[in-house]
Design an enzyme around this catalytic site. Structure first.
Site, short mmCIF file in Angstrom:
data_model
loop_
_atom_site.label_atom_id
_atom_site.label_comp_id
_atom_site.label_asym_id
_atom_site.label_seq_id
_atom_site.Cartn_x
_atom_site.Cartn_y
_atom_site.Cartn_z
N GLY A 77 0.76 -1.24 0.00
CA GLY A 77 0.00 0.00 0.00
C GLY A 77 0.79 1.29 0.00
N GLU A 120 4.21 3.85 6.09
CA GLU A 120 2.97 3.09 5.94
C GLU A 120 1.93 3.90 5.16
OE1 GLU A 120 1.24 0.62 5.81
OE2 GLU A 120 1.22 -0.65 7.58
N ASP A 121 1.00 3.20 4.54
CA ASP A 121 -0.09 3.89 3.87
C ASP A 121 -1.12 4.39 4.88
OD1 ASP A 121 -0.87 1.30 4.51
OD2 ASP A 121 -1.76 0.85 2.57
N ASP A 158 -4.59 1.85 11.06
CA ASP A 158 -6.00 1.64 11.39
C ASP A 158 -6.06 1.19 12.85
OD1 ASP A 158 -8.72 1.40 10.21
OD2 ASP A 158 -8.48 -0.72 10.64
N GLY A 199 -3.62 -0.28 14.27
CA GLY A 199 -2.26 -0.11 14.75
C GLY A 199 -1.50 -1.42 14.91
N THR A 231 -0.50 -3.66 12.71
CA THR A 231 0.57 -3.85 11.73
C THR A 231 1.83 -3.11 12.18
OG1 THR A 231 -1.07 -4.01 9.97
CG2 THR A 231 1.20 -3.57 9.29
N LYS A 239 -6.21 6.74 11.30
CA LYS A 239 -7.61 6.76 11.78
C LYS A 239 -7.52 6.75 13.30
CE LYS A 239 -9.52 3.98 7.94
NZ LYS A 239 -10.08 2.66 7.56
N PHE A 265 -13.79 3.44 5.22
CA PHE A 265 -12.89 2.68 4.36
C PHE A 265 -12.56 3.50 3.11
CE2 PHE A 265 -11.59 -0.39 1.19
CZ PHE A 265 -10.68 -1.14 1.91
N ASP A 311 -5.91 -0.09 -1.58
CA ASP A 311 -6.77 -0.94 -2.41
C ASP A 311 -8.06 -1.37 -1.74
OD1 ASP A 311 -5.28 -2.73 -0.57
OD2 ASP A 311 -6.37 -4.29 -1.66
N ARG A 355 -5.69 0.99 -6.53
CA ARG A 355 -4.42 1.59 -6.11
C ARG A 355 -3.98 2.69 -7.07
NH1 ARG A 355 -2.32 -1.85 -2.07
NH2 ARG A 355 -2.64 -4.07 -2.37
P1 IMP Z 1 -3.90 -2.04 11.05
O1 IMP Z 1 -2.97 -3.17 11.31
O2 IMP Z 1 -5.29 -2.32 11.58
O3 IMP Z 1 -3.39 -0.70 11.51
O4 IMP Z 1 -4.16 -2.00 9.50
C1 IMP Z 1 -3.28 -1.45 8.64
C2 IMP Z 1 -3.42 -2.04 7.26
O5 IMP Z 1 -4.78 -2.34 6.91
C3 IMP Z 1 -2.96 -0.99 6.27
O6 IMP Z 1 -1.59 -1.11 6.04
C4 IMP Z 1 -3.82 -1.25 5.07
O7 IMP Z 1 -3.16 -2.18 4.22
C5 IMP Z 1 -5.09 -1.86 5.63
N1 IMP Z 1 -6.17 -0.84 5.73
C6 IMP Z 1 -6.66 -0.30 6.87
N2 IMP Z 1 -7.64 0.58 6.63
C7 IMP Z 1 -7.78 0.61 5.28
C8 IMP Z 1 -8.64 1.37 4.37
O8 IMP Z 1 -9.49 2.19 4.76
N3 IMP Z 1 -8.46 1.13 3.04
C9 IMP Z 1 -7.55 0.24 2.56
N4 IMP Z 1 -6.73 -0.48 3.35
C10 IMP Z 1 -6.85 -0.30 4.70
MG MG Z 2 -0.42 -1.49 4.43
#
Ligand code: IMP
Ligand code: MG
Length: 179
Positions: A48, A102-103, A106, A108, A110, A134, A155, A162, A168
């Site tokens: 991403g 990071e893109d 969300d 957190g 990851t 977010k 979202f 994506d 993308r």
């Molecule tokens: P986390 O581990 O919940 O913080 O999620 C992070 C990963 O989820 C990001 O690196 C994205 O790949 C994916 N992601 C989270 N929210 C979105 C969104 O709104 N659109 C697309 N991908 C998302």
């Molecule tokens: Mg990502």
């Protein structure tokens, strides 16, 4: 406002390209100030972040390097479910200033995984730069030093992000239209 349909979902422009680029420039300027003389290594998390990483790096005017990592999911044998492992880290990051790119952050989880894994390699400093945050979704306490933009819990797709691997290539960021 323009609308796009990807598979079964409709999305509407929410952050135009010009606004995205302006915010990236601002966050890059902060990094230029904070990391001057430190030759930071950007570690961009695929897939991403590839477009963001390119635009961020083009706005850095200090010496810096870049490499790409990926989080591979595999099903654990325990009840904890999916385990994510960082793959593609070929550089020696010991005593270096690392900026994880990071893109979107969300929940957190990851980034938490990245920080835990990279932390064991003894870098001089570990920093996070995300295009989007977010804040209301964050479930783990994290220090996100560099967030280009904060968004609500919707979202989104576009600018590298994506929906089912599609979208993308959209230049602007689009938000899912709630029916
Ligand atoms: P986390 O581990 O919940 O913080 O999620 C992070 C990963 O989820 C990001 O690196 C994205 O790949 C994916 N992601 C989270 N929210 C979105 C969104 O709104 N659109 C697309 N991908 C998302
Ligand atoms: Mg990502």
């Amino acid at each position: 406002m323009s609308r796009v349909t990807i598979n079964d979902k409709t999305f509407e422009t929410s952050i135009p390209e010009a606004e995205i680029l302006k915010r990236i420039k601002e966050v890059a300027e902060r990094i230029n100030r904070d990391m001057a003389g430190k030759n930071p290594l950007l570690l961009a998390v695929l897939n991403g972040s590839f477009i963001f990483a390119a635009d961020l790096m083009r706005n850095l005017t200090i010496p810096c390097e870049i490499s790409f990592v990926k989080l591979a999911s595999y099903q654990g044998t325990t009840s904890t479910g999916t385990i994510k492992e960082v793959i593609g880290l070929n550089e020696d990051i010991r005593n270096r200033e690392i900026i994880i790119v990071e893109d979107i952050v969300d929940t957190g989880r990851t980034i938490e995984r990245m920080l835990d894994t990279l932390g064991t390699h003894c870098p001089a400093g570990l920093h996070v730069c995300t295009l989007l945050l977010k804040p209301d979704k964050l479930t783990v306490p994290l220090n996100i030093e560099y967030a280009a933009m904060e968004i609500p819990n919707d979202f989104i797709v576009g600018y590298g992000l994506d929906y089912n691997q599609q979208g993308r290539n959209l230049k602007d960021i689009y938000t899912l239209v709630k029916e």
